[in-house]
Design a protein around this motif. Sequence first.
Motif, PDB file in Angstrom:
ATOM      1  N   GLU A 110       0.859  -1.184   0.000  1.00 42.21           N
ATOM      2  CA  GLU A 110       0.000   0.000   0.000  1.00 42.21           C
ATOM      3  C   GLU A 110       0.890   1.227   0.000  1.00 42.21           C
ATOM      4  N   ILE A 111       0.556   2.179  -0.852  1.00 41.78           N
ATOM      5  CA  ILE A 111       1.311   3.427  -0.873  1.00 41.78           C
ATOM      6  C   ILE A 111       0.356   4.609  -0.706  1.00 41.78           C
ATOM      7  N   SER A 112       0.856   5.630  -0.061  1.00 39.52           N
ATOM      8  CA  SER A 112       0.073   6.848   0.141  1.00 39.52           C
ATOM      9  C   SER A 112       0.281   7.766  -1.054  1.00 39.52           C
ATOM     10  N   THR A 113      -0.835   8.266  -1.614  1.00 41.70           N
ATOM     11  CA  THR A 113      -0.760   9.076  -2.830  1.00 41.70           C
ATOM     12  C   THR A 113      -1.661  10.309  -2.720  1.00 41.70           C
ATOM     13  N   LEU A 114      -1.478  11.206  -3.670  1.00 39.14           N
ATOM     14  CA  LEU A 114      -2.362  12.365  -3.837  1.00 39.14           C
ATOM     15  C   LEU A 114      -3.011  12.249  -5.209  1.00 39.14           C
ATOM     16  N   THR A 160      -4.967   9.698 -12.468  1.00 40.12           N
ATOM     17  CA  THR A 160      -3.546   9.845 -12.188  1.00 40.12           C
ATOM     18  C   THR A 160      -3.345  10.298 -10.745  1.00 40.12           C
ATOM     19  N   PHE A 161      -2.461   9.580 -10.056  1.00 42.76           N
ATOM     20  CA  PHE A 161      -2.120   9.858  -8.663  1.00 42.76           C
ATOM     21  C   PHE A 161      -0.615  10.066  -8.563  1.00 42.76           C
ATOM     22  N   MET A 162      -0.172  10.745  -7.494  1.00 45.19           N
ATOM     23  CA  MET A 162       1.257  10.960  -7.279  1.00 45.19           C
ATOM     24  C   MET A 162       1.671  10.310  -5.966  1.00 45.19           C
ATOM     25  N   ASN A 163       2.700   9.472  -6.029  1.00 40.85           N
ATOM     26  CA  ASN A 163       3.269   8.848  -4.842  1.00 40.85           C
ATOM     27  C   ASN A 163       3.850   9.956  -3.965  1.00 40.85           C
ATOM     28  N   LYS A 164       3.464   9.993  -2.674  1.00 44.91           N
ATOM     29  CA  LYS A 164       3.904  11.067  -1.793  1.00 44.91           C
ATOM     30  C   LYS A 164       5.379  10.963  -1.418  1.00 44.91           C
ATOM     31  N   LYS A 165       5.969   9.768  -1.535  1.00 43.58           N
ATOM     32  CA  LYS A 165       7.379   9.611  -1.155  1.00 43.58           C
ATOM     33  C   LYS A 165       8.338   9.970  -2.279  1.00 43.58           C
ATOM     34  N   ASN A 166       8.105   9.431  -3.478  1.00 46.08           N
ATOM     35  CA  ASN A 166       9.073   9.646  -4.551  1.00 46.08           C
ATOM     36  C   ASN A 166       8.514  10.473  -5.720  1.00 46.08           C
TER      37      ASN A 166
END
Length: 189
Positions: free
Chosen positions: A69-73, A83-89
Amino acid sequence: MTTYSGTSLKSGLKILIKNQPYEIQYSEFIKPGKGQAFVRIKLKQLLTGKILSKTVKATDVFYSTDVTEISTLYLYNNGFIWTFMNKKNFEHIHVLKKFLCGCEKWLINSSVCKIMLWNNSPISVQINTFITLRVQDIDIAIKGDTINSVSKRVVVETGASIQVPLFIKKGDFIKINTRLGKYISRINY
């Protein structure tokens, strides 16, 4: 790949059954007076969301699955791909509508979401259970019509339609339960 015996199956564990990812919702170890011990489990199929019950031997072997699971915006969509953006990279992740599970009607720019990946491909998107949205448009409530209905339909900033109490006005912020699609309360800022 990690292996698990039937006795080590616990809630929240993600395993492979017939090359499909499952999440264990519930497990119960049973040792009868006679016979072999077994485990009753309730599973959620991660690709379809189906829930099923299964009984397995305590000695059966299961393999872990590569589910993360990854946290995204949330950024934008074109009607077919979200389209989502990975908050880490800051990588962009493209998700087909079928994996949104109905949450697309609650997404606004910069909404925080969790995306579940299986073998580095998105299989589901989850949003917060409670979100706050602004009321954009309201159906006209007719004075004296409160005998038949004590609510009116409004359209929030995402375009979703929801039933709210009569005192809600255009521009108000309201708290919504996204799982049920229901009004919870008005938010005063």
